[in-house]
Each structure stands twice: as structure tokens, then as C-alpha cells.
Design a protein around this motif. Structure first.
Motif, PDB file in Angstrom:
ATOM      1  N   GLU A  95       0.824  -1.198   0.000  1.00 23.42           N
ATOM      2  CA  GLU A  95       0.000   0.000   0.000  1.00 23.42           C
ATOM      3  C   GLU A  95       0.867   1.261   0.000  1.00 23.42           C
ATOM      4  O   GLU A  95       0.481   2.277  -0.593  1.00 23.42           O
ATOM      5  CB  GLU A  95      -0.979  -0.005   1.166  1.00 23.42           C
ATOM      6  N   CYS A  96       2.042   1.199   0.603  1.00 18.87           N
ATOM      7  CA  CYS A  96       2.942   2.344   0.544  1.00 18.87           C
ATOM      8  C   CYS A  96       3.403   2.583  -0.894  1.00 18.87           C
ATOM      9  O   CYS A  96       3.495   3.731  -1.347  1.00 18.87           O
ATOM     10  CB  CYS A  96       4.150   2.112   1.451  1.00 18.87           C
ATOM     11  N   GLY A  97       3.692   1.493  -1.614  1.00 18.34           N
ATOM     12  CA  GLY A  97       4.059   1.624  -3.019  1.00 18.34           C
ATOM     13  C   GLY A  97       2.937   2.207  -3.851  1.00 18.34           C
ATOM     14  O   GLY A  97       3.173   3.017  -4.758  1.00 18.34           O
ATOM     15  N   GLU A  98       1.707   1.810  -3.543  1.00 17.10           N
ATOM     16  CA  GLU A  98       0.563   2.346  -4.277  1.00 17.10           C
ATOM     17  C   GLU A  98       0.394   3.837  -4.021  1.00 17.10           C
ATOM     18  O   GLU A  98       0.074   4.607  -4.946  1.00 17.10           O
ATOM     19  CB  GLU A  98      -0.702   1.585  -3.888  1.00 17.10           C
ATOM     20  N   LEU A  99       0.625   4.268  -2.779  1.00 17.69           N
ATOM     21  CA  LEU A  99       0.539   5.694  -2.475  1.00 17.69           C
ATOM     22  C   LEU A  99       1.602   6.483  -3.237  1.00 17.69           C
ATOM     23  O   LEU A  99       1.332   7.572  -3.747  1.00 17.69           O
ATOM     24  CB  LEU A  99       0.698   5.930  -0.971  1.00 17.69           C
ATOM     25  N   GLU A 100       2.806   5.928  -3.320  1.00 13.05           N
ATOM     26  CA  GLU A 100       3.857   6.631  -4.057  1.00 13.05           C
ATOM     27  C   GLU A 100       3.492   6.753  -5.532  1.00 13.05           C
ATOM     28  O   GLU A 100       3.686   7.813  -6.147  1.00 13.05           O
ATOM     29  CB  GLU A 100       5.195   5.916  -3.901  1.00 13.05           C
ATOM     30  N   LEU A 102       0.509   6.869  -6.778  1.00 16.13           N
ATOM     31  CA  LEU A 102      -0.571   7.845  -6.872  1.00 16.13           C
ATOM     32  C   LEU A 102      -0.034   9.267  -6.758  1.00 16.13           C
ATOM     33  O   LEU A 102      -0.443  10.165  -7.507  1.00 16.13           O
ATOM     34  CB  LEU A 102      -1.612   7.566  -5.786  1.00 16.13           C
ATOM     35  N   ALA A 103       0.895   9.485  -5.819  1.00 17.11           N
ATOM     36  CA  ALA A 103       1.468  10.821  -5.650  1.00 17.11           C
ATOM     37  C   ALA A 103       2.209  11.255  -6.915  1.00 17.11           C
ATOM     38  O   ALA A 103       2.097  12.406  -7.347  1.00 17.11           O
ATOM     39  CB  ALA A 103       2.408  10.839  -4.450  1.00 17.11           C
ATOM     40  N   ARG A 104       2.959  10.340  -7.516  1.00 17.68           N
ATOM     41  CA  ARG A 104       3.693  10.684  -8.744  1.00 17.68           C
ATOM     42  C   ARG A 104       2.723  10.997  -9.878  1.00 17.68           C
ATOM     43  O   ARG A 104       2.945  11.941 -10.655  1.00 17.68           O
ATOM     44  CB  ARG A 104       4.640   9.550  -9.116  1.00 17.68           C
ATOM     45  N   ALA A 105       1.656  10.222  -9.978  1.00 13.61           N
ATOM     46  CA  ALA A 105       0.672  10.459 -11.034  1.00 13.61           C
ATOM     47  C   ALA A 105      -0.018  11.808 -10.859  1.00 13.61           C
ATOM     48  O   ALA A 105      -0.370  12.468 -11.843  1.00 13.61           O
ATOM     49  CB  ALA A 105      -0.356   9.329 -11.050  1.00 13.61           C
ATOM     50  N   GLN A 106      -0.193  12.216  -9.597  1.00 11.62           N
ATOM     51  CA  GLN A 106      -0.875  13.478  -9.304  1.00 11.62           C
ATOM     52  C   GLN A 106       0.091  14.663  -9.265  1.00 11.62           C
ATOM     53  O   GLN A 106      -0.351  15.811  -9.141  1.00 11.62           O
ATOM     54  CB  GLN A 106      -1.586  13.373  -7.950  1.00 11.62           C
ATOM     55  N   GLY A 107       1.396  14.400  -9.312  1.00 11.84           N
ATOM     56  CA  GLY A 107       2.372  15.475  -9.214  1.00 11.84           C
ATOM     57  C   GLY A 107       2.437  16.093  -7.840  1.00 11.84           C
ATOM     58  O   GLY A 107       2.646  17.302  -7.698  1.00 11.84           O
ATOM     59  N   LEU A 108       2.274  15.254  -6.806  1.00 19.04           N
ATOM     60  CA  LEU A 108       2.206  15.732  -5.429  1.00 19.04           C
ATOM     61  C   LEU A 108       3.363  15.188  -4.598  1.00 19.04           C
ATOM     62  O   LEU A 108       3.968  14.171  -4.939  1.00 19.04           O
ATOM     63  CB  LEU A 108       0.886  15.301  -4.787  1.00 19.04           C
ATOM     64  N   SER A 109       3.634  15.867  -3.493  1.00 21.53           N
ATOM     65  CA  SER A 109       4.671  15.418  -2.569  1.00 21.53           C
ATOM     66  C   SER A 109       4.104  14.425  -1.569  1.00 21.53           C
ATOM     67  O   SER A 109       2.969  14.565  -1.107  1.00 21.53           O
ATOM     68  CB  SER A 109       5.287  16.610  -1.828  1.00 21.53           C
ATOM     69  N   LEU A 110       4.934  13.439  -1.222  1.00 28.35           N
ATOM     70  CA  LEU A 110       4.571  12.410  -0.250  1.00 28.35           C
ATOM     71  C   LEU A 110       5.800  12.141   0.594  1.00 28.35           C
ATOM     72  O   LEU A 110       6.893  11.938   0.056  1.00 28.35           O
ATOM     73  CB  LEU A 110       4.110  11.145  -0.967  1.00 28.35           C
ATOM     74  N   VAL A 276       7.590  20.025  -0.534  1.00 24.46           N
ATOM     75  CA  VAL A 276       6.458  20.638  -1.232  1.00 24.46           C
ATOM     76  C   VAL A 276       6.953  21.720  -2.187  1.00 24.46           C
ATOM     77  O   VAL A 276       6.486  21.834  -3.323  1.00 24.46           O
ATOM     78  CB  VAL A 276       5.445  21.202  -0.216  1.00 24.46           C
ATOM     79  N   ARG A 277       7.918  22.497  -1.729  1.00 21.83           N
ATOM     80  CA  ARG A 277       8.406  23.606  -2.567  1.00 21.83           C
ATOM     81  C   ARG A 277       9.102  23.119  -3.833  1.00 21.83           C
ATOM     82  O   ARG A 277       9.009  23.741  -4.875  1.00 21.83           O
ATOM     83  CB  ARG A 277       9.332  24.501  -1.748  1.00 21.83           C
ATOM     84  N   LYS A 278       9.788  21.994  -3.733  1.00 21.27           N
ATOM     85  CA  LYS A 278      10.505  21.499  -4.911  1.00 21.27           C
ATOM     86  C   LYS A 278       9.759  20.387  -5.640  1.00 21.27           C
ATOM     87  O   LYS A 278      10.225  19.889  -6.670  1.00 21.27           O
ATOM     88  CB  LYS A 278      11.900  21.008  -4.516  1.00 21.27           C
ATOM     89  N   GLY A 279       8.604  19.973  -5.084  1.00 22.23           N
ATOM     90  CA  GLY A 279       7.822  18.916  -5.713  1.00 22.23           C
ATOM     91  C   GLY A 279       8.431  17.540  -5.538  1.00 22.23           C
ATOM     92  O   GLY A 279       8.336  16.688  -6.439  1.00 22.23           O
ATOM     93  N   GLY A 280       9.045  17.284  -4.390  1.00 15.33           N
ATOM     94  CA  GLY A 280       9.743  16.024  -4.169  1.00 15.33           C
ATOM     95  C   GLY A 280       8.921  14.981  -3.434  1.00 15.33           C
ATOM     96  O   GLY A 280       7.870  15.259  -2.853  1.00 15.33           O
ATOM     97  N   ILE A 281       9.426  13.740  -3.477  1.00 15.35           N
ATOM     98  CA  ILE A 281       8.837  12.605  -2.768  1.00 15.35           C
ATOM     99  C   ILE A 281       9.946  11.916  -1.986  1.00 15.35           C
ATOM    100  O   ILE A 281      11.041  11.704  -2.516  1.00 15.35           O
ATOM    101  CB  ILE A 281       8.176  11.606  -3.737  1.00 15.35           C
ATOM    102  N   ASP A 282       9.678  11.570  -0.731  1.00 16.29           N
ATOM    103  CA  ASP A 282      10.622  10.813   0.094  1.00 16.29           C
ATOM    104  C   ASP A 282       9.853   9.653   0.716  1.00 16.29           C
ATOM    105  O   ASP A 282       9.128   9.825   1.689  1.00 16.29           O
ATOM    106  CB  ASP A 282      11.224  11.705   1.174  1.00 16.29           C
ATOM    107  N   MET A 283      10.016   8.466   0.120  1.00 17.12           N
ATOM    108  CA  MET A 283       9.313   7.275   0.604  1.00 17.12           C
ATOM    109  C   MET A 283      10.303   6.134   0.847  1.00 17.12           C
ATOM    110  O   MET A 283      10.140   5.020   0.345  1.00 17.12           O
ATOM    111  CB  MET A 283       8.240   6.860  -0.405  1.00 17.12           C
ATOM    112  N   ASP A 284      11.338   6.402   1.624  1.00 14.37           N
ATOM    113  CA  ASP A 284      12.292   5.350   1.972  1.00 14.37           C
ATOM    114  C   ASP A 284      11.604   4.352   2.905  1.00 14.37           C
ATOM    115  O   ASP A 284      11.187   4.705   4.012  1.00 14.37           O
ATOM    116  CB  ASP A 284      13.513   5.954   2.651  1.00 14.37           C
TER     117      ASP A 284
END
Length: 308
Positions: A95-100, A102-110, A276-284
Motif C-alpha cells: 500500500e505504501c508503493g501504491e501511495l507513491e 498515486l502521488a507521482r501520477a498526481q504530481g504531489l509530494s509524499l 512541497v516547494r521542490k515537488g519532491g517525494i521521500d518514501m524510503d
């Protein structure tokens, strides 16, 4: 930026609320909870209504138990909001992978947060170990579940993680400070006869250089709490205490001691603002993988029943 806090329990009141209040990056403009609230902040008991009535809220911080977290995170992302996840980031790796995704598809930070990685001396420990020859690393993480999770039976239900709720904090530090990856070799899970999740655990890891790496977790500690990591190297011995708040090299302290969670959550919220400011994702998810492996590989031992 406006932010909403979902799940107003002990960790939210003790850490999230004051960290947001002290931050120049955030304004807490809504809370969602069935029971708790924050004085002076609009409170909702319906998450979807909060989202609908507050289009200006850009970020949602989730402090719910792991099992319901995925549903709330997915709804927030689909509504176009950036999401910050209390540890562990979910109940399963899938489910964590699915959230990542989804966030990438939406262009959102997670952001999958690991607050213990922000303890005061963790970065210094990582730097010290970077060029050392490790011989052994021993983690001792013993705390009192009655003190930190009073009456919270969910922590011993499936998905609640049991002793791995604090143990994953230790694993988040280990996976940050070691310069090479490790993987689980064996585990013993001690499960009360009236519960579904372990109250204690012993883990052993394979290290590519042959070092002995072992963890002992226990949720039954009374009196002084113990959160230590000792790394014995050819060049000396490093000891982290206070959950990473103090570091010793060959018995000599380095800097002042930071106790409790001082500084950890403010640093997490600063990191979220930067994402959020740079549009990044951190899902380690490396700490969570070790826990999942322990449940896959661990030998179960039944121990005495436990009640709050």
C-alpha cells in the motif's frame, strides 16, 4: 502554507501541534479526529467534508494508526493535497508503493517520516561510521508500552506492529547510519498469548563485511527507558544513547545531550516544507522492510498474557 492534522492523539498533541505552531512554514488550519481537537483550530470529524470545505489547505499530515492510514492518504492525494505520513507510513509495503505511484501520477509530494532519523546525533554518527571497519552493532530498545501507548489495544492487533512500533525507530537510525545495506538473517518474536503482535523481539542481520548486527526490542521495560546503539569498530567504539540524542566515542561524549524527541519533529516539518516547494517525494521504506522480513522469517514464542 495551510496544513490539516488528522488524528489528534498523544503523539499529535505532544509533538506535531507544537512543531507546527513554532514553524515559519505552516499554519494549522484544520484538524480531523473522532475525539481530540486543538484549541482555536476548526475541528472536523468528517475527513471528506474538511477537504471539501478547505480548498486552501495544501498539505495533510496523518497521525492515525497504520491500518486506516492508506485510505485517508489516498483520498487526500486524489483531492490534490500533499501528504505527510507518521511512521510507519502504512500497514503494508504494497500500500505504501501504491501511495507513491498515486502521488507521482498526481504530481504531489509524499513524505514517509522517520522521526528518530532526526535525533540530534544521528547525522554525526553516520559521518563517523562512513570510513570505519565495523565489527559489531548492537541495538537495545526497551520501553514501557503503558507509558507511551496507554490503553491503546490497537498496537497489539494485526497491523499495529507491537514492539516494532518503537523498534522501527531504531531500525530507521540503523539504516541511515550504516554505510552499507544489511538484511535480516533470523528473528524471534515473543507474542503474549492473548495478543496478535509481539511484545518483544530479537533480530540478527547479515552484514556484507561480516560484522555482527543484532537488535533487542522489548515493550515491557519499567523505570528508566533504554534506547541505545553501540557500534564497535577497529578504529574505536561509537555509542548512541537517548534514542540518538547523545553520542559517545570511546566513552567520551560529543556535544550536549538532547533528550526525548527534542528537535525531531520540527526538522520533519521543515523537510516536508522543502519537499512541497521542490515537488519532491521521500518514501524510503527500508526500516519497514526489515520489520516485514521479521514477520516473514521470525520464529514465534508464546509468552505470558499482557493487559494494560
Amino acid at each position: 502554507m495551510d496544513i490539516a492534522l488528522v488524528g489528534i492523539g498523544k503523539i499529535a498533541v505532544d509533538q506535531h501541534v507544537p512543531s507546527i505552531a513554532a514553524s515559519p512554514d505552516w499554519d494549522l488550519t484544520a484538524t480531523v479526529s473522532r475525539q481530540g481537537s486543538v484549541e482555536g483550530v476548526p475541528a472536523f470529524d468528517d475527513f471528506d467534508r474538511m477537504l471539501e470545505e478547505n480548498p486552501g489547505i495544501r498539505v495533510v499530515s496523518l497521525c492515525l494508526p497504520p491500518v486506516p492510514r492508506f485510505d485517508f492518504a489516498a483520498r487526500a492525494l486524489k483531492a490534490g493535497r500533499h501528504v505527510m505520513l507518521e511512521k510507519p507510513p502504512g500497514a503494508t509495503l504494497s500500500e505504501c508503493g501504491e501511495l507513491e505511484n498515486l502521488a507521482r501520477a498526481q504530481g504531489l509530494s509524499l513524505f514517509a517520516t522517520w522521526h528518530s532519523r532526526e535525533a540530534d546525533k544521528v547525522d554525526a554518527a553516520k559521518a563517523w561510521l562512513a570510513d570505519k571497519t565495523l565489527r559489531s552493532l548492537t541495538v537495545t530498545w526497551r520501553e514501557d508500552v503503558r507509558r507511551w501507548h496507554p490503553g491503546q489495544d490497537w498496537i497489539f492487533e494485526p497491523g499495529g506492529l507491537g514492539v516494532f512500533d518503537p523498534g522501527i525507530n531504531a531500525l530507521s537510525i540503523v539504516t541511515k547510519i550504516l554505510p552499507v545495506p544489511i538484511h535480516l538473517a533470523s528473528a524471534v518474536l515473543r507474542i503474549p498469548e492473548n495478543r496478535q503482535a509481539p511484545i518483544a523481539a530479537a533480530l540478527s542481520f547479515a552484514h556484507p563485511g561480516g560484522a555482527r548486527v543484532a537488535c533487542e526490542f522489548d515493550f515491557r521495560q519499567e523505570g528508566e527507558q533504554t534506547w541505545t546503539i553501540e557500534a564497535v569498530c577497529d578504529e574505536g567504539t561509537l555509542l548512541l544513547t537517548h534514542g540518538g540524542g547523545q553520542m559517545y566515542i570511546d566513552g567520551q561524549p560529543t556535544g550536549e545531550t538532547e533528550v526525548g524527541l527534542a528537535g525531531e519533529y520540527p526538522r520533519l516539518y521543515a523537510a516536508m516544507a522543502a519537499l512541497v516547494r521542490k515537488g519532491g517525494i521521500d518514501m524510503d521504506l527500508s526500516p519497514m522492510r526489515h520489520v516485514a522480513d521479521a514477520f516473514l522469517l521470525g520464529r514465534r514464542e508464546t509468552v505470558a498474557p499482557f493487559d494494560f
